[in-house]
Design a protein around this motif. Structure first.
Motif, PDB file in Angstrom:
ATOM      1  N   LYS A 134       0.604  -1.451  -0.210  1.00 33.14           N
ATOM      2  CA  LYS A 134       0.157  -0.055   0.033  1.00 33.14           C
ATOM      3  C   LYS A 134       0.847   1.535   0.134  1.00 33.14           C
ATOM      4  CE  LYS A 134      -2.397   1.275   3.277  1.00 33.14           C
ATOM      5  NZ  LYS A 134      -3.340   0.890   4.947  1.00 33.14           N
ATOM      6  N   TRP A 141      -0.933  -5.133  -3.830  1.00 31.63           N
ATOM      7  CA  TRP A 141      -1.131  -3.784  -4.558  1.00 31.63           C
ATOM      8  C   TRP A 141      -0.918  -3.322  -6.077  1.00 31.63           C
ATOM      9  CZ3 TRP A 141      -4.132   0.631  -1.839  1.00 31.63           C
ATOM     10  CH2 TRP A 141      -4.324   0.426  -0.621  1.00 31.63           C
ATOM     11  N   HIS A 161     -11.253  -1.422  -7.005  1.00 28.80           N
ATOM     12  CA  HIS A 161     -10.623  -2.037  -5.771  1.00 28.80           C
ATOM     13  C   HIS A 161     -11.088  -3.415  -5.331  1.00 28.80           C
ATOM     14  CE1 HIS A 161      -7.915   0.784  -4.050  1.00 28.80           C
ATOM     15  NE2 HIS A 161      -8.612   1.745  -3.720  1.00 28.80           N
TER      16      HIS A 161
END
Length: 201
Positions: free
Chosen positions: A15, A142, A167
């Protein structure tokens, strides 16, 4: 169709946009294997350099190919037979080239538009129809690092929903992408099991 899938655990971002090796998730292993089987991919490479994660993958596959799972759920055994452990994307490419006799086209996926040579879904589907060998890679955590993106032959257009929210899990994204690239939309006859004919209500 000469399509191979890669579930990449390194190199991917966390992240904070730092390159990491993510942990293998058994849900991903099961679901990507089933997707590969459903949509006719010739193989699924689980890409991780971590030995403990490789051992985890081996144990899962062994359970469904040789253990109790092989008798409990033969369909899962059939799907997981497509899975292969690989230390890197490059190693996976070499294995595919060894099988097919030619270097595969590396197509990366991303949740947003990234640097690299973009390719649309119709264009990518056309490559498969033409008989090109394609290695389609999905990033965990990610997403794939910029290095992977820039070293790929193409970067597939991202999935765009109806809102700014984007997402999706890798399992959901892979399902949508594979259906767009290889799914049938009424142009080919569907084989239905007896008693499963469609009904109109």
């Amino acid at each position: 169709m000469r399509l191979y899938l890669g579930l990449v655990h390194f190199p991917v971002y966390n992240k904070n946009r730092r390159a990491i090796a993510s942990a293998v998730t058994t849900f991903d292993l099961h679901d990507l294997s089933r997707l590969a089987k459903t949509y006719g991919a010739k193989g699924l490479f689980i890409v991780t350099p971590l030995k403990d994660q490789q051992e985890l993958v081996k144990r899962v596959i062994r359970h469904w190919e040789e253990g109790f799972g092989s008798e409990y759920n033969p369909d899962r055994k059939e799907a997981l037979a497509l899975a292969t452990i690989s230390e890197s994307i490059g190693s996976s490419m070499e294995q595919i080239e060894g099988r097919e006799g030619e270097r595969p086209l590396l197509i990366a996926t991303a949740a947003s538009f990234r640097n690299g040579k973009p390719i649309s879904y119709p264009e990518a589907s056309g490559l498969l129809t033409e008989g090109k060998v394609v290695f389609l890679v999905f990033g965990t955590a990610w997403g794939l690092t910029q290095e992977v993106i820039e070293n790929s032959d193409f970067v597939l257009d991202p999935i765009l929903g109806r809102t700014g929210y984007n997402h999706l899990s890798v399992r959901a994204a892979a399902a949508i992408i594979l259906d767009r690239l290889t799914g049938s939309y009424g142009n080919s006859p569907q084989v239905r099991a007896p008693g499963h004919e469609p009904s109109v209500r």
